[in-house]
Design an enzyme around this catalytic site. Structure first.
Site, mmCIF file in Angstrom:
data_model
loop_
_atom_site.group_PDB
_atom_site.id
_atom_site.type_symbol
_atom_site.label_atom_id
_atom_site.label_comp_id
_atom_site.label_asym_id
_atom_site.label_seq_id
_atom_site.Cartn_x
_atom_site.Cartn_y
_atom_site.Cartn_z
ATOM 1 N N GLY A 1 10.408 -5.111 10.457
ATOM 2 C CA GLY A 1 10.416 -4.690 11.851
ATOM 3 C C GLY A 1 9.191 -5.174 12.599
ATOM 4 O O GLY A 1 9.286 -5.694 13.718
ATOM 5 N N LYS B 1 0.328 -2.266 3.240
ATOM 6 C CA LYS B 1 0.100 -1.760 1.879
ATOM 7 C C LYS B 1 0.673 -2.642 0.780
ATOM 8 O O LYS B 1 1.819 -3.041 0.822
ATOM 9 C CB LYS B 1 0.731 -0.376 1.750
ATOM 10 C CG LYS B 1 0.028 0.664 2.570
ATOM 11 C CD LYS B 1 0.630 2.016 2.282
ATOM 12 C CE LYS B 1 -0.049 3.095 3.096
ATOM 13 N NZ LYS B 1 0.832 4.258 3.244
ATOM 14 N N GLY C 1 12.988 -3.046 5.216
ATOM 15 C CA GLY C 1 13.161 -2.378 3.930
ATOM 16 C C GLY C 1 14.398 -2.863 3.196
ATOM 17 O O GLY C 1 14.365 -3.133 1.997
HETATM 18 P P1 ADP Z 1 6.905 -5.220 8.449
HETATM 19 O O1 ADP Z 1 7.366 -4.092 9.341
HETATM 20 O O2 ADP Z 1 7.069 -6.560 9.107
HETATM 21 O O3 ADP Z 1 7.529 -5.149 7.092
HETATM 22 P P2 ADP Z 1 4.577 -3.778 7.619
HETATM 23 O O4 ADP Z 1 5.173 -2.525 8.171
HETATM 24 O O5 ADP Z 1 4.454 -3.917 6.166
HETATM 25 O O6 ADP Z 1 5.333 -5.050 8.229
HETATM 26 O O7 ADP Z 1 3.101 -3.930 8.184
HETATM 27 C C1 ADP Z 1 2.835 -4.045 9.555
HETATM 28 C C2 ADP Z 1 1.484 -3.494 9.890
HETATM 29 O O8 ADP Z 1 0.478 -4.029 9.071
HETATM 30 C C3 ADP Z 1 1.121 -3.822 11.310
HETATM 31 O O9 ADP Z 1 1.163 -2.661 12.098
HETATM 32 C C4 ADP Z 1 -0.293 -4.394 11.202
HETATM 33 O O10 ADP Z 1 -1.189 -3.869 12.167
HETATM 34 C C5 ADP Z 1 -0.719 -3.971 9.812
HETATM 35 N N1 ADP Z 1 -1.754 -4.841 9.271
HETATM 36 C C6 ADP Z 1 -1.725 -6.174 9.111
HETATM 37 N N2 ADP Z 1 -2.906 -6.628 8.657
HETATM 38 C C7 ADP Z 1 -3.714 -5.560 8.533
HETATM 39 C C8 ADP Z 1 -5.084 -5.389 8.127
HETATM 40 N N3 ADP Z 1 -5.824 -6.420 7.759
HETATM 41 N N4 ADP Z 1 -5.577 -4.128 8.126
HETATM 42 C C9 ADP Z 1 -4.809 -3.082 8.491
HETATM 43 N N5 ADP Z 1 -3.527 -3.185 8.887
HETATM 44 C C10 ADP Z 1 -2.997 -4.411 8.914
HETATM 45 MG MG MG Z 2 6.807 -2.030 9.409
#
Ligand code: ADP
Ligand code: MG
Length: 400
Positions: free
Chosen positions: A355, A205, A379
């Protein structure tokens, strides 16, 4: 900020030390699918046990609703901790109740106990200072008058919660090795990073990360956007994005970012689209401005990977948060793998936050030592980079 070494030099043999750790691992039933956070917590625990402390760990798992729920029991974590430490880790059946009291009373020098999920108690996350304070009182009483508190759960220091914040006001409090290392790395990123400084953001997001995007743009040389949030940027440029993840309510603010910092923002030039959200979906690579109706972008394409990788290899400092695609599906993991590999190949000071990003490094088989630092707290690191105060760190810095 007093730290673990200060505590060790004061002496801990025979003392009870309450340690707030981040053991919030992903589970598949009772199986831990990525034990990175358990392993990250080991150095602090080992230092304490080797010095003869009686270690009482407290941690949360998942999002239980403030009451005991066997689905979120820390039992698998206690088992894994025991395997890694090579000793039994007793799990209390509750947090501050009779079971916890008897487990803590039975600890010998150099042994470790784990209290059951701290979020089984609704007071842990309460907005009410008095409610949280009451739980912190009980945690402090559990370990007794001569005890100390070590804050080592970096993934939760951005939360004003009883086991993170309030308890640190009730016991002599010290930063654990993990919190200390994380804060030092983040200070390097926000201080005077070596240039060029590139940030890669992905994940799902835009709204989660808009704050950090705004805060980082003035400081970085390049900000590369992948993952689900890229489609809101592409839509803001006026392109159709098919059925890709899109946050319509963020399009206006994204347009503004593009207008103000278009020179620094780098968007994918091609994407891998799928006909549905599934591991075995039909897929094709299309230009980023030609996503067909009914198809959804689940990864950045090979030309984008090449462009991103070129920038990353030239950078002296890199911060990466958020997978470039749905890396959980192997068919859509190439973008994330390509970005991670380019960071490994570069000589930059490189930090991975988040994560899922850290999990991606491990599940895609990249060498963890190819990065200067893999943060355990997504976060928390984002909020720090945004310039926000981290209550769990501030409380360690302040007077009691
Ligand atoms: P982090 O935990 O590293 O901060 P986020 O929680 O923000 O990362 O996002 C991780 C998720 O984003 C993953 O589960 C991944 O599947 C999803 N994601 C990445 N690219 C896309 C996409 N194009 N459409 C939908 N979900 C996505
Ligand atoms: Mg995450």
């Amino acid at each position: 900020m007093k730290n673990l070494d200060d505590l060790l030099s004061e002496g801990v043999r025979g003392r009870r030390v309450l340690v707030r750790a981040d053991l919030n691992v992903p589970l598949d039933g009772e199986k831990i699918t990525d034990d990175g956070r358990v392993r990250a917590s080991l150095p602090t625990v080992r230092k304490l046990t080797e010095a003869g402390a009686r270690v009482v760990l407290t941690a949360h798992l998942g999002r239980p609703k403030g009451e005991p729920d066997p689905k979120f029991s820390l039992a698998p974590v206690a088992r894994r901790l025991g395997e890694l430490l090579g000793t039994d880790v007793l799990l209390a059946g509750d947090l501050v109740g009779d079971s916890a009291k008897s487990v803590v009373a039975g600890l010998t020098d150099g042994s470790v106990a784990l209290l059951e999920n701290v979020r089984f108690d609704a007071r842990e996350t309460s907005k009410d200072d008095a409610e949280r304070g009451a739980l912190a009182d009980e945690l402090a009483a559990l370990v007794g008058p001569d005890a100390a508190f070590v804050s080592d759960g970096f993934g939760v220091v951005h939360r004003k919660q009883a086991s993170v914040y309030d308890v640190a006001k009730r016991l002599p409090a010290y930063a654990g090795g993990l919190v200390l290392a994380e804060v030092e790395v983040l200070r390097t990123l926000t201080g005077d990073p070596k240039r060029p400084y590139a940030v890669v953001l992905g994940g799902s997001k835009v709204s989660d990360k808009l704050g950090v995007i705004k805060a980082l743009l003035p400081k970085v040389d390049k900000l590369l956007i992948g993952g689900g949030m890229a489609y809101t940027f592409l839509a803001a440029q006026g392109h159709g994005v098919g059925s890709s993840l899109l946050q319509e309510d963020q399009i206006e603010s994204t347009k503004q970012l593009l207008a103000e910092h278009g020179d620094k923002l780098v968007l994918p030039v091609d994407v891998v689209v799928a006909d549905r959200f599934a591991a075995d979906a039909d897929k094709q690579v299309v230009a980023a401005d030609a996503i067909p109706d009914g198809w959804m972008g689940l990864d950045i394409g090979p030309r984008s990977v090449e462009e991103f990788a070129g920038i990353l290899r030239e950078s002296a400092t890199v911060f990466w948060n958020g997978p470039a695609g749905v890396f959980e599906f192997p068919a859509f993991a190439d973008g994330t793998r390509g970005i991670a590999q380019a960071i490994v190949d570069s000589d930059s000071f490189s930090v991975v936050g988040g994560g899922d990003s850290a999990a991606a490094v491990r599940t895609l088989g990249l060498p963890e030592d190819g990065f200067s630092h893999i943060s355990t707290g997504g976060g928390a690191s984002l909020e720090y980079l945004e310039g926000k105060d981290l209550p769990g760190v501030a409380v360690l810095e302040g007077e009691r």
